[in-house]
Design a protein around this motif. Sequence first.
Motif, PDB file in Angstrom:
ATOM      1  N   THR A  13       0.822  -1.199   0.000  1.00  0.00           N
ATOM      2  CA  THR A  13       0.000   0.000   0.000  1.00  0.00           C
ATOM      3  C   THR A  13       0.862   1.258   0.000  1.00  0.00           C
ATOM      4  OG1 THR A  13      -1.434   1.350   1.409  1.00  0.00           O
ATOM      5  CG2 THR A  13      -0.270  -0.439   2.455  1.00  0.00           C
ATOM      6  N   ASP A  14       0.270   2.372  -0.423  1.00  0.00           N
ATOM      7  CA  ASP A  14       0.996   3.637  -0.439  1.00  0.00           C
ATOM      8  C   ASP A  14       0.704   4.467   0.800  1.00  0.00           C
ATOM      9  OD1 ASP A  14       2.199   3.029  -2.722  1.00  0.00           O
ATOM     10  OD2 ASP A  14       1.240   4.543  -3.968  1.00  0.00           O
ATOM     11  N   ARG A  15      -0.044   3.886   1.731  1.00  0.00           N
ATOM     12  CA  ARG A  15      -0.332   4.651   2.942  1.00  0.00           C
ATOM     13  C   ARG A  15       0.294   3.984   4.143  1.00  0.00           C
ATOM     14  NH1 ARG A  15      -5.926   7.245   3.467  1.00  0.00           N
ATOM     15  NH2 ARG A  15      -4.846   7.708   5.392  1.00  0.00           N
ATOM     16  N   ARG A  16       1.020   4.805   4.903  1.00  0.00           N
ATOM     17  CA  ARG A  16       1.810   4.285   6.004  1.00  0.00           C
ATOM     18  C   ARG A  16       0.936   3.543   7.022  1.00  0.00           C
ATOM     19  NH1 ARG A  16       5.012   7.043   9.876  1.00  0.00           N
ATOM     20  NH2 ARG A  16       3.603   8.778   9.634  1.00  0.00           N
ATOM     21  N   ALA A  17      -0.218   4.136   7.334  1.00  0.00           N
ATOM     22  CA  ALA A  17      -1.066   3.546   8.357  1.00  0.00           C
ATOM     23  C   ALA A  17      -1.528   2.153   7.932  1.00  0.00           C
ATOM     24  CB  ALA A  17      -2.264   4.443   8.623  1.00  0.00           C
ATOM     25  N   PHE A  18      -1.919   2.017   6.655  1.00  0.00           N
ATOM     26  CA  PHE A  18      -2.393   0.714   6.208  1.00  0.00           C
ATOM     27  C   PHE A  18      -1.252  -0.271   6.105  1.00  0.00           C
ATOM     28  CE2 PHE A  18      -5.839   3.413   4.282  1.00  0.00           C
ATOM     29  CZ  PHE A  18      -6.698   3.151   5.327  1.00  0.00           C
ATOM     30  N   ALA A  19      -0.044   0.231   5.790  1.00  0.00           N
ATOM     31  CA  ALA A  19       1.113  -0.652   5.767  1.00  0.00           C
ATOM     32  C   ALA A  19       1.353  -1.211   7.163  1.00  0.00           C
ATOM     33  CB  ALA A  19       2.341   0.091   5.258  1.00  0.00           C
ATOM     34  N   SER A  20       1.206  -0.372   8.177  1.00  0.00           N
ATOM     35  CA  SER A  20       1.368  -0.854   9.554  1.00  0.00           C
ATOM     36  C   SER A  20       0.333  -1.922   9.868  1.00  0.00           C
ATOM     37  CB  SER A  20       1.215   0.287  10.559  1.00  0.00           C
ATOM     38  OG  SER A  20       2.283   1.179  10.446  1.00  0.00           O
ATOM     39  N   VAL A  21      -0.916  -1.633   9.486  1.00  0.00           N
ATOM     40  CA  VAL A  21      -1.977  -2.615   9.730  1.00  0.00           C
ATOM     41  C   VAL A  21      -1.607  -3.929   9.057  1.00  0.00           C
ATOM     42  CG1 VAL A  21      -4.382  -3.212   9.278  1.00  0.00           C
ATOM     43  CG2 VAL A  21      -3.798  -0.892   9.962  1.00  0.00           C
ATOM     44  N   SER A  22      -1.092  -3.836   7.827  1.00  0.00           N
ATOM     45  CA  SER A  22      -0.814  -5.061   7.083  1.00  0.00           C
ATOM     46  C   SER A  22       0.330  -5.858   7.720  1.00  0.00           C
ATOM     47  CB  SER A  22      -0.599  -4.708   5.609  1.00  0.00           C
ATOM     48  OG  SER A  22       0.626  -5.152   5.135  1.00  0.00           O
ATOM     49  N   VAL A  23       1.384  -5.161   8.177  1.00  0.00           N
ATOM     50  CA  VAL A  23       2.484  -5.881   8.845  1.00  0.00           C
ATOM     51  C   VAL A  23       1.976  -6.580  10.104  1.00  0.00           C
ATOM     52  CG1 VAL A  23       4.681  -5.633  10.057  1.00  0.00           C
ATOM     53  CG2 VAL A  23       4.247  -4.280   8.006  1.00  0.00           C
ATOM     54  N   ILE A  24       1.256  -5.819  10.929  1.00  0.00           N
ATOM     55  CA  ILE A  24       0.793  -6.368  12.209  1.00  0.00           C
ATOM     56  C   ILE A  24      -0.191  -7.515  11.972  1.00  0.00           C
ATOM     57  CG2 ILE A  24      -0.449  -5.816  14.341  1.00  0.00           C
ATOM     58  CD1 ILE A  24       2.012  -4.246  14.326  1.00  0.00           C
ATOM     59  N   VAL A  44     -15.263   3.826   1.453  1.00  0.00           N
ATOM     60  CA  VAL A  44     -15.295   2.529   0.772  1.00  0.00           C
ATOM     61  C   VAL A  44     -14.318   2.538  -0.396  1.00  0.00           C
ATOM     62  CG1 VAL A  44     -16.735   0.817  -0.343  1.00  0.00           C
ATOM     63  CG2 VAL A  44     -17.693   2.274   1.417  1.00  0.00           C
ATOM     64  N   THR A  45     -13.099   2.052  -0.146  1.00  0.00           N
ATOM     65  CA  THR A  45     -12.162   1.890  -1.251  1.00  0.00           C
ATOM     66  C   THR A  45     -11.919   0.390  -1.430  1.00  0.00           C
ATOM     67  OG1 THR A  45     -10.204   1.925   0.132  1.00  0.00           O
ATOM     68  CG2 THR A  45     -11.006   4.045  -0.630  1.00  0.00           C
ATOM     69  N   THR A  46     -11.625   0.010  -2.662  1.00  0.00           N
ATOM     70  CA  THR A  46     -11.448  -1.412  -2.955  1.00  0.00           C
ATOM     71  C   THR A  46     -10.376  -2.023  -2.063  1.00  0.00           C
ATOM     72  OG1 THR A  46     -11.717  -0.594  -5.184  1.00  0.00           O
ATOM     73  CG2 THR A  46     -11.395  -2.944  -4.929  1.00  0.00           C
ATOM     74  N   GLY A  47      -9.256  -1.302  -1.923  1.00  0.00           N
ATOM     75  CA  GLY A  47      -8.142  -1.835  -1.144  1.00  0.00           C
ATOM     76  C   GLY A  47      -8.551  -2.185   0.267  1.00  0.00           C
ATOM     77  N   ARG A  48      -9.224  -1.251   0.935  1.00  0.00           N
ATOM     78  CA  ARG A  48      -9.620  -1.496   2.320  1.00  0.00           C
ATOM     79  C   ARG A  48     -10.582  -2.665   2.422  1.00  0.00           C
ATOM     80  NH1 ARG A  48     -11.067   4.661   4.085  1.00  0.00           N
ATOM     81  NH2 ARG A  48      -9.056   5.542   3.549  1.00  0.00           N
ATOM     82  N   VAL A  49     -11.607  -2.662   1.543  1.00  0.00           N
ATOM     83  CA  VAL A  49     -12.628  -3.700   1.654  1.00  0.00           C
ATOM     84  C   VAL A  49     -12.035  -5.072   1.358  1.00  0.00           C
ATOM     85  CG1 VAL A  49     -14.796  -4.552   0.698  1.00  0.00           C
ATOM     86  CG2 VAL A  49     -14.528  -2.126   1.176  1.00  0.00           C
ATOM     87  N   VAL A  50     -11.203  -5.157   0.317  1.00  0.00           N
ATOM     88  CA  VAL A  50     -10.616  -6.450  -0.032  1.00  0.00           C
ATOM     89  C   VAL A  50      -9.659  -6.912   1.065  1.00  0.00           C
ATOM     90  CG1 VAL A  50      -9.044  -7.618  -1.625  1.00  0.00           C
ATOM     91  CG2 VAL A  50     -10.874  -6.185  -2.518  1.00  0.00           C
ATOM     92  N   GLY A  51      -8.780  -6.001   1.520  1.00  0.00           N
ATOM     93  CA  GLY A  51      -7.805  -6.358   2.547  1.00  0.00           C
ATOM     94  C   GLY A  51      -8.484  -6.874   3.807  1.00  0.00           C
ATOM     95  N   LEU A  52      -9.474  -6.120   4.281  1.00  0.00           N
ATOM     96  CA  LEU A  52     -10.141  -6.519   5.518  1.00  0.00           C
ATOM     97  C   LEU A  52     -11.057  -7.707   5.283  1.00  0.00           C
ATOM     98  CD1 LEU A  52     -10.777  -2.956   6.888  1.00  0.00           C
ATOM     99  CD2 LEU A  52      -9.092  -4.603   7.671  1.00  0.00           C
ATOM    100  N   GLY A  53     -11.611  -7.816   4.062  1.00  0.00           N
ATOM    101  CA  GLY A  53     -12.415  -8.981   3.715  1.00  0.00           C
ATOM    102  C   GLY A  53     -11.578 -10.251   3.798  1.00  0.00           C
ATOM    103  N   LEU A  54     -10.298 -10.154   3.357  1.00  0.00           N
ATOM    104  CA  LEU A  54      -9.409 -11.316   3.403  1.00  0.00           C
ATOM    105  C   LEU A  54      -9.186 -11.781   4.837  1.00  0.00           C
ATOM    106  CD1 LEU A  54      -6.708 -10.560   0.686  1.00  0.00           C
ATOM    107  CD2 LEU A  54      -8.421 -12.368   0.696  1.00  0.00           C
TER     108      LEU A  54
END
Lengths: 302, 295, 247
Positions: free
Chosen positions: B206-217, C23-33
């Motif tokens: 992702t290009d957003r730092r906050a979501f990158a953190s969420v993804s790592v954790i 509602v962005t695709t990235g968020r919904v798909v990521g959290l859906g996974l």
Amino acid sequence: MVSVTNVTKAFGDVVAVSDVSFTVGPGITALLGPNGAGKSTLFRMLCGLASPTRGTVRVLGRDARTDTDVRGMIGLAPQQDALFDRLDARQFVEIAATTHGVPDPSAAAARVLDIVELDPTDPKSVGAYSKGMRQRVKLAAALVNDPTVLILDEPLTGLDPVQRRRMIELFNRLGDGGKCVLVSSHVLDEVARLGSRVLVIAQGRLAAAGDYHALRDQMDDRPHRIRVVTDEPRRLAAALLQREVIDGVHVADGTVELNTSDVDGFGRQIAPVARELGVRLRGVRPIDDDLESVFRYLVERR
Amino acid sequence: MTSTGAGDSTDHAEILDRGYRRFDGRRSGVAGAMRSVAWHTTRSVLGLGRKARHKVFPVVVVVIAFLPAVIFIGLTLILGNDLFDGELVPEFWELPRNSIAATVLFVGLVAPEALVRDRRDGMLSLYLSTPLTRLTYLLSKIASVTGVLSIIVVAPTIMYLLGLTFASAGPDGFRDWMLALVRILVSGIAVSVLYALISLACSSVTDRRAFASVSVIMIMFGLLTIVDILIGSADGSEYLRLLDPINIPLEMSARIFGADGVYPEIATAPVYLANLGWFVVAASALWLRYRKAGA
Amino acid sequence: MTGTVAAPQAISVTYRVILRQLVTTGRVVGLGLIGVAVAVVGWAVGQSIESSASVRLENAVGVISLVAFTIVVPVVSLVFAAASLGDTREDGTLVYLWLRPMRRWTVVVGAWLAAVTVSLPLTVIPTVLTAMLLDVGSDLIVATIIASALGVLAYSALFVLLGLLVKNAIVWGLGYVIIWEGVVAAFGSSAAKVAIRGYTSSILTARTGVQLELGDLSQTVGIVVPALIAVGALVLAAVRLDRLEVA
């Protein structure tokens, strides 16, 4: 319609606006100042977006920070480029109308989009718009509630010259219609064309307020700068200095730049002195008789 | 005001030599560029040269990381090692486990900070216009994150070794002592490299730092939790543990010390292989993402 | 002039705008996974051959408590709630909701409802699916529905507030979820009273009779307190929004 009394705004140790007072009535007023002078901060305080550290700000006699109703009478086009990127222009302006409680938001949106010359049926999202189009969307959103006070922060940035001219015409119409239109800019050429009332702000302080031409006249006590092109610059400069018609001089390569606080005296004496010395004058030209020099004088004190 | 040239300056035009020169000095080249990217990244993730509030979290994590070493050295000094027959204090490979939650949370912040900002701000394209290539750029980032992680994974253990030695409770003899040091270095750096790669790969999505953190954790703790449940409640095979990116590098660390580790049911060879697998998967994911990303 | 916008209208327009931005695709798909992964785990545990029914139930409640209420519910709520007003503040679009003749609480409520609207399906569906796949009867399913929904409402309110308080709300929120709710609250029941997980766990315990760490409050308390937390957080958020310096 807008009054600012002894307003100071400090962010920590940095004083962004310092003891500024002015009142603005109907018509266009241009807020002029270099980047970082405090223009946006002043506008944000006018709209209640930020609170002054000291002093009071009133719009239509009320404080937009605490008074919910008065916010409906203000139209603001903020400086930042951000819009709700996923909406199209029509939707964006409709939202602005709805949040202002405008009856029939859809018709209102179509009307103002037409005014700023955008197509209300364009299905593209505003996120895909160019800078100039986004500027006009912001302007439409600011106009949609038919505000009494219109605050436009750098509204001409990013517009092409034709759009710029049209928007200036639009601002003039709105001002003539009795609205209070405040426009900020750091581009002198824009302000010169906007109208005659100017507030000049520099380093957070109000440097001048009033009619641009009147301001110009009032500044006769400051040194004027004149460029003289001649074949014998040094002799001419020396003679003029001796007669005390000039205060300072800068000589280079056939050009003399003079500072004088007595323009009339200089005008009377330059030709006779040249003739007397047998010096040929190729050109005499004031180099600062425009807004830019007024600005430089006010802002930089030189 | 312009003062060059004679005559009326209004119809006079001239292009001036403003004195641009080529740089003739020694150039530091790719190695220099990599060093400076790595150093800049390290500064930014540790909050060096930034306001105090950016330093809070790194400082807290470093304190948490060193705390166990300090406590156990203190205990050994006060009570003496013989008293508990070495049972009380942890082995070298066990020490980093005590601060593992803080370590993972730390990589969750460090890796996005190191990687995401460059893409979001368009710095990546700028870097790629220098002698750096995508590969050397990524290597500098990996080196930087690994280095920062070593501070909280390797350094406390080395301190622990020195402390125990001082308390006469360290390894006997020079040879054993050196062996312990080498094992600490090798295992600690291996763990740091793996955590760095995994967290960088997660942040690259992702290009957003906050979501990158969420993804790592989420990926690191999430897989740990899933593996825990599958083994604990769903009669899953112990070998599912190999999918746990937090514990498997630590387990390898135990095996490097010749210990049985926390999961003795798993043979040593699969532990090494699983770590190799994680290394390859994370590195490939990162590389695939960057092969096209940015410039 | 138009005067102050009526509350229902103000809430609904804020809701529409924020929902559209969230509602962005990235968020919904990521959290859906994440939801899918959780359901798969539930299925795997449900398939296990455990003879004793009480042990099965205990296992199942443990799984739900761990994956649903320490991960899915707080994290999904965090991502959307923190972004709801926090993102508009960061990118400078908040001014289009702030400088309007609308009361602050209507903006906060609209944003909260938008966050809840996205978060609810992304949490309740996978957690309830997990509960069903765990295959231990309806008590757990009902408990999961109540606790998930309540958890989303409370966490969302809390994180809407957080988004208005700090810049990196998601990072701070993760710290709160992992360190505070995960580690600090595990030390004892008095600490659990200041963690939302204490209340969601209590609902699970009360409904299924399986003792959980942190789960020793009554069901009424477990329902009432999160509701109060939500209201309190929304009130604070409205106050904060009013005092905010908007860019």
